[in-house]
Design a protein around this motif. Sequence first.
Motif, PDB file in Angstrom:
ATOM      1  N   ARG A 117       4.011  10.926  29.511  1.00  0.00           N
ATOM      2  CA  ARG A 117       2.902  10.687  30.230  1.00  0.00           C
ATOM      3  C   ARG A 117       2.799   8.906  30.592  1.00  0.00           C
ATOM      4  O   ARG A 117       2.247   8.748  31.860  1.00  0.00           O
ATOM      5  CB  ARG A 117       1.658  10.950  29.259  1.00  0.00           C
ATOM      6  CG  ARG A 117       1.316  12.244  29.335  1.00  0.00           C
ATOM      7  CD  ARG A 117      -0.044  12.562  28.743  1.00  0.00           C
ATOM      8  NE  ARG A 117      -0.518  13.808  29.066  1.00  0.00           N
ATOM      9  CZ  ARG A 117      -0.429  15.009  28.291  1.00  0.00           C
ATOM     10  NH1 ARG A 117       0.797  14.696  27.245  1.00  0.00           N
ATOM     11  NH2 ARG A 117      -0.616  16.190  28.360  1.00  0.00           N
ATOM     12  N   LYS A 164      -5.068  13.887  23.613  1.00  0.00           N
ATOM     13  CA  LYS A 164      -3.858  13.686  24.304  1.00  0.00           C
ATOM     14  C   LYS A 164      -4.212  12.247  25.211  1.00  0.00           C
ATOM     15  O   LYS A 164      -5.587  12.161  25.518  1.00  0.00           O
ATOM     16  CB  LYS A 164      -3.375  14.823  25.350  1.00  0.00           C
ATOM     17  CG  LYS A 164      -2.981  16.005  24.523  1.00  0.00           C
ATOM     18  CD  LYS A 164      -2.747  17.007  25.849  1.00  0.00           C
ATOM     19  CE  LYS A 164      -2.302  18.409  24.692  1.00  0.00           C
ATOM     20  NZ  LYS A 164      -1.984  19.520  25.540  1.00  0.00           N
ATOM     21  N   GLN A 254      -7.457  28.056  34.910  1.00  0.00           N
ATOM     22  CA  GLN A 254      -5.845  27.405  35.010  1.00  0.00           C
ATOM     23  C   GLN A 254      -5.055  28.385  34.813  1.00  0.00           C
ATOM     24  O   GLN A 254      -5.147  29.243  33.650  1.00  0.00           O
ATOM     25  CB  GLN A 254      -6.106  26.386  34.302  1.00  0.00           C
ATOM     26  CG  GLN A 254      -5.154  25.232  34.689  1.00  0.00           C
ATOM     27  CD  GLN A 254      -5.425  23.782  33.893  1.00  0.00           C
ATOM     28  OE1 GLN A 254      -6.114  24.056  32.940  1.00  0.00           O
ATOM     29  NE2 GLN A 254      -4.660  22.727  34.359  1.00  0.00           N
ATOM     30  N   LYS A 325      -7.733  27.914  22.799  1.00  0.00           N
ATOM     31  CA  LYS A 325      -7.767  26.398  22.519  1.00  0.00           C
ATOM     32  C   LYS A 325      -9.159  26.420  21.627  1.00  0.00           C
ATOM     33  O   LYS A 325     -10.147  26.633  22.333  1.00  0.00           O
ATOM     34  CB  LYS A 325      -8.004  25.736  23.561  1.00  0.00           C
ATOM     35  CG  LYS A 325      -8.175  24.130  23.323  1.00  0.00           C
ATOM     36  CD  LYS A 325      -8.050  23.320  24.564  1.00  0.00           C
ATOM     37  CE  LYS A 325      -8.369  21.716  24.213  1.00  0.00           C
ATOM     38  NZ  LYS A 325      -8.283  20.836  25.078  1.00  0.00           N
ATOM     39  N   ILE A 330      -4.490  23.751  26.182  1.00  0.00           N
ATOM     40  CA  ILE A 330      -4.169  24.257  27.281  1.00  0.00           C
ATOM     41  C   ILE A 330      -2.716  24.041  27.669  1.00  0.00           C
ATOM     42  O   ILE A 330      -2.115  24.751  28.069  1.00  0.00           O
ATOM     43  CB  ILE A 330      -5.174  23.977  28.392  1.00  0.00           C
ATOM     44  CG1 ILE A 330      -6.615  24.555  28.080  1.00  0.00           C
ATOM     45  CG2 ILE A 330      -4.699  24.586  29.709  1.00  0.00           C
ATOM     46  CD1 ILE A 330      -7.780  24.223  28.928  1.00  0.00           C
ATOM     47  N   GLU A 331      -2.496  22.881  27.992  1.00  0.00           N
ATOM     48  CA  GLU A 331      -1.000  22.509  28.382  1.00  0.00           C
ATOM     49  C   GLU A 331      -0.116  22.639  26.954  1.00  0.00           C
ATOM     50  O   GLU A 331      -0.866  22.585  25.755  1.00  0.00           O
ATOM     51  CB  GLU A 331      -1.122  21.225  28.786  1.00  0.00           C
ATOM     52  CG  GLU A 331      -1.856  20.806  30.116  1.00  0.00           C
ATOM     53  CD  GLU A 331      -1.240  21.398  31.284  1.00  0.00           C
ATOM     54  OE1 GLU A 331       0.021  21.796  31.182  1.00  0.00           O
ATOM     55  OE2 GLU A 331      -1.875  21.562  32.227  1.00  0.00           O
TER      56      GLU A 331
HETATM   57  P1  XMP Z   1      -5.398  20.341  27.134  1.00  0.00           P
HETATM   58  O1  XMP Z   1      -3.918  20.644  27.007  1.00  0.00           O
HETATM   59  O2  XMP Z   1      -5.421  19.015  26.404  1.00  0.00           O
HETATM   60  O3  XMP Z   1      -5.929  20.079  28.794  1.00  0.00           O
HETATM   61  O4  XMP Z   1      -6.171  21.123  26.421  1.00  0.00           O
HETATM   62  C1  XMP Z   1      -7.033  20.152  29.012  1.00  0.00           C
HETATM   63  C2  XMP Z   1      -7.179  19.940  30.465  1.00  0.00           C
HETATM   64  O5  XMP Z   1      -6.511  18.521  30.673  1.00  0.00           O
HETATM   65  C3  XMP Z   1      -5.532  18.784  31.593  1.00  0.00           C
HETATM   66  N1  XMP Z   1      -4.394  17.946  31.260  1.00  0.00           N
HETATM   67  C4  XMP Z   1      -4.273  16.633  31.860  1.00  0.00           C
HETATM   68  N2  XMP Z   1      -4.837  16.059  33.087  1.00  0.00           N
HETATM   69  N3  XMP Z   1      -3.675  14.151  33.022  1.00  0.00           N
HETATM   70  C5  XMP Z   1      -4.462  14.797  33.406  1.00  0.00           C
HETATM   71  O6  XMP Z   1      -4.843  14.314  34.391  1.00  0.00           O
HETATM   72  C6  XMP Z   1      -2.899  14.566  31.461  1.00  0.00           C
HETATM   73  O7  XMP Z   1      -2.032  13.734  31.068  1.00  0.00           O
HETATM   74  C7  XMP Z   1      -3.119  15.884  31.132  1.00  0.00           C
HETATM   75  N4  XMP Z   1      -3.045  16.469  30.211  1.00  0.00           N
HETATM   76  C8  XMP Z   1      -3.470  17.739  30.114  1.00  0.00           C
HETATM   77  C9  XMP Z   1      -4.773  20.259  31.461  1.00  0.00           C
HETATM   78  O8  XMP Z   1      -4.301  20.588  32.659  1.00  0.00           O
HETATM   79  C10 XMP Z   1      -6.260  20.937  31.297  1.00  0.00           C
HETATM   80  O9  XMP Z   1      -7.065  21.209  32.435  1.00  0.00           O
END
Ligand code: XMP
Length: 333
Positions: A117, A164, A254, A325, A330-331
């Motif tokens: 990232r 994250k 998504q 989750k 999600i990712e």
């Molecule tokens: P997670 O994986 O944290 O994702 O449950 C929640 C939402 O955030 C998006 N996501 C990101 N969006 N930069 C972004 O702009 C990132 O580094 C990033 N990591 C996760 C993910 O797609 C979901 O919609």
Amino acid sequence: MQTDIRPESMARITTKELADAFIEEQIAAVREQVGDKKVLLALSGGVDSSVVAALLIKAIGKQLVCVHVNHGLMRKSESENVIEVFKNGLDANLIYVDATDRFLDLLKDVSDPERKRKIIGAEFINVFDEEAAKLDGISFLAQGTIYPDILESIKQAEGKKAVKSHHNVGGLPEEMEMELVEPIKLLFKDEVRVVGEALGLPHQMVYRQPFPGPGLGVRCLGAITRDRLHALREADAILREEFEIAGLAGKVWQYFVVVPDMKSVGVKDESRYEGWPAIIRAVNTKDAMTATIEELPYSLLHKITARITNEVEGINRVLYDITPKPTGTIEWE
Ligand code: XMP
């Protein structure tokens, strides 16, 4: 820290009429702010930057310079769509930069998600800076900041911990000394979409599912290789196509494919065939803090599995991730 607070008296933009009024207001405000100066915008093709681009093209035409950086981690056809809609459709002043090799070279052998990232976010700023330096007389930087971003930055300034780092590619290079133009900063996402449709942007662009800034980079798990990234992109395109056909696009919040850095033994044409699994994720959520899975019909899963395993080189299995989750995010990275 952001200090813009949406006034309680501000009506929710829910109709074309309200959106048209908002657009007229913003056109006047932008013209007043910018005068005859030039404005730079990082146009990712996401909903927010696309709406800002369309709004500013209406307000100041060619005074807006859009830069679209293809970091090589876009989904299939995404950069081509940006060029089609903005350059061909709206006659935008658009600079297209294919920086695929730069990003993939830097990411070679890097497996830690947060490092990935950081590299993607930092390199994006480098490429964008370099393009900006080639341009003369840019006085303003436009951004697709929306109200939840402002609320989030207030929360972070209060010391709340994030799971994250969520680097948002397209974020402001902090050292850039340009005044900001942020015409949608008081809008919630649903309002941005109403404004986008009122501006005449294609429905599928305005209702596009969220796509993380680091793009396929966090879905090609571990150290990214070009062949696995290619397989991921193709498998993801099939998934999206089948969701369209099944009428699920726009209904599921998504949905995407993840390809891990591991192989299993399979069989193809009566021979041993070692390949990666394609993992399908389809989730629903309100705010991305928690998520439930979409219960996809088995007939659809069968069809997607058959297509991906037959059409995508290197993939021999399809898995369906039914983890909500929490405990999953999600990712996968
Ligand atoms: P997670 O994986 O944290 O994702 O449950 C929640 C939402 O955030 C998006 N996501 C990101 N969006 N930069 C972004 O702009 C990132 O580094 C990033 N990591 C996760 C993910 O797609 C979901 O919609």
